[in-house]
Design a protein around this motif. Structure first.
Motif, mmCIF file in Angstrom:
data_model
loop_
_atom_site.group_PDB
_atom_site.id
_atom_site.type_symbol
_atom_site.label_atom_id
_atom_site.label_comp_id
_atom_site.label_asym_id
_atom_site.label_seq_id
_atom_site.Cartn_x
_atom_site.Cartn_y
_atom_site.Cartn_z
ATOM 1 N N LEU A 149 -18.446 -56.010 -2.663
ATOM 2 C CA LEU A 149 -18.027 -56.449 -3.991
ATOM 3 C C LEU A 149 -18.845 -57.646 -4.464
ATOM 4 C CD1 LEU A 149 -14.157 -56.081 -3.601
ATOM 5 C CD2 LEU A 149 -15.754 -54.488 -4.697
ATOM 6 N N ILE A 150 -19.170 -58.543 -3.555
ATOM 7 C CA ILE A 150 -20.040 -59.679 -3.893
ATOM 8 C C ILE A 150 -21.420 -59.154 -4.278
ATOM 9 C CG2 ILE A 150 -21.190 -61.748 -2.989
ATOM 10 C CD1 ILE A 150 -18.675 -62.031 -1.101
ATOM 11 N N ASP A 151 -21.956 -58.232 -3.472
ATOM 12 C CA ASP A 151 -23.274 -57.652 -3.765
ATOM 13 C C ASP A 151 -23.272 -56.947 -5.116
ATOM 14 O OD1 ASP A 151 -24.084 -58.535 -1.261
ATOM 15 O OD2 ASP A 151 -23.976 -56.547 -0.330
ATOM 16 N N HIS A 152 -22.210 -56.184 -5.382
ATOM 17 C CA HIS A 152 -22.095 -55.453 -6.647
ATOM 18 C C HIS A 152 -22.146 -56.437 -7.820
ATOM 19 C CE1 HIS A 152 -20.786 -52.417 -9.516
ATOM 20 N NE2 HIS A 152 -19.788 -53.217 -9.874
ATOM 21 N N SER A 153 -21.402 -57.525 -7.720
ATOM 22 C CA SER A 153 -21.382 -58.536 -8.769
ATOM 23 C C SER A 153 -22.773 -59.149 -8.958
ATOM 24 C CB SER A 153 -20.369 -59.622 -8.408
ATOM 25 O OG SER A 153 -20.300 -60.600 -9.410
ATOM 26 N N TYR A 154 -23.387 -59.505 -7.855
ATOM 27 C CA TYR A 154 -24.728 -60.105 -7.895
ATOM 28 C C TYR A 154 -25.733 -59.171 -8.580
ATOM 29 C CZ TYR A 154 -29.180 -61.885 -6.049
ATOM 30 O OH TYR A 154 -30.467 -62.365 -5.925
ATOM 31 N N PHE A 155 -25.738 -57.906 -8.167
ATOM 32 C CA PHE A 155 -26.718 -56.968 -8.720
ATOM 33 C C PHE A 155 -26.419 -56.599 -10.171
ATOM 34 C CE2 PHE A 155 -27.768 -56.225 -4.198
ATOM 35 C CZ PHE A 155 -29.113 -56.545 -4.284
ATOM 36 N N LEU A 156 -25.164 -56.621 -10.585
ATOM 37 C CA LEU A 156 -24.861 -56.417 -12.004
ATOM 38 C C LEU A 156 -25.521 -57.502 -12.842
ATOM 39 C CD1 LEU A 156 -21.077 -55.440 -12.247
ATOM 40 C CD2 LEU A 156 -23.030 -54.071 -12.973
ATOM 41 N N VAL A 157 -25.419 -58.731 -12.379
ATOM 42 C CA VAL A 157 -26.018 -59.840 -13.109
ATOM 43 C C VAL A 157 -27.544 -59.739 -13.077
ATOM 44 C CG1 VAL A 157 -26.267 -62.349 -13.222
ATOM 45 C CG2 VAL A 157 -24.022 -61.328 -12.788
#
Length: 118
Positions: free
Chosen positions: A95-103
């Motif tokens: 979930l952290i990775d998903h957030s990071y890559f969305l940005v």
């Protein structure tokens, strides 16, 4: 996961900074100046707000009681994740990775080109 592990995981990502833009107790992680994670340091429970794809956000909220619409955030694009042991640390990192890559994927192409992702 403890807050120090969370902090180190976020800071291990390329071009991430940590800041306190709102007050002295709200820790914010940014990539190229854009928020992807934030947490309150005074909360007794370890909760993190993470950016999320709107469809995935709904799915996560339906499947996990500890994942809710982002507190004090745009409810469509942010989740509040309570790390209470009801899901794995691996999912939390996803979930952290998903957030990071969305940005990162939302950054202008010139800025995205500074990242060396395979």
């Amino acid at each position: 996961m403890h807050i120090e592990t969370f902090r180190n995981y976020c800071l291990s990502k390329p071009m991430v900074t940590e800041e306190f833009p709102f007050d002295e107790t709200t820790l914010v992680f940014k990539v190229c100046g854009k928020m992807f994670a934030l947490t309150g340091l005074e909360s007794p429970a370890f909760k993190v707000n993470l950016k999320c794809d709107p469809d995935k956000a709904i799915e996560l909220r339906e499947n996990y009681e500890s994942i809710t619409a982002g507190f004090h955030m745009n409810k469509k694009h942010w989740n509040t994740v309570l790390f209470d042991g009801s899901f794995s640390e691996d999912l939390f990192k996803e979930l952290i990775d998903h957030s990071y890559f969305l940005v990162v994927n939302g950054l202008p192409k010139k800025m995205r080109n500074q990242f060396n992702f395979d």
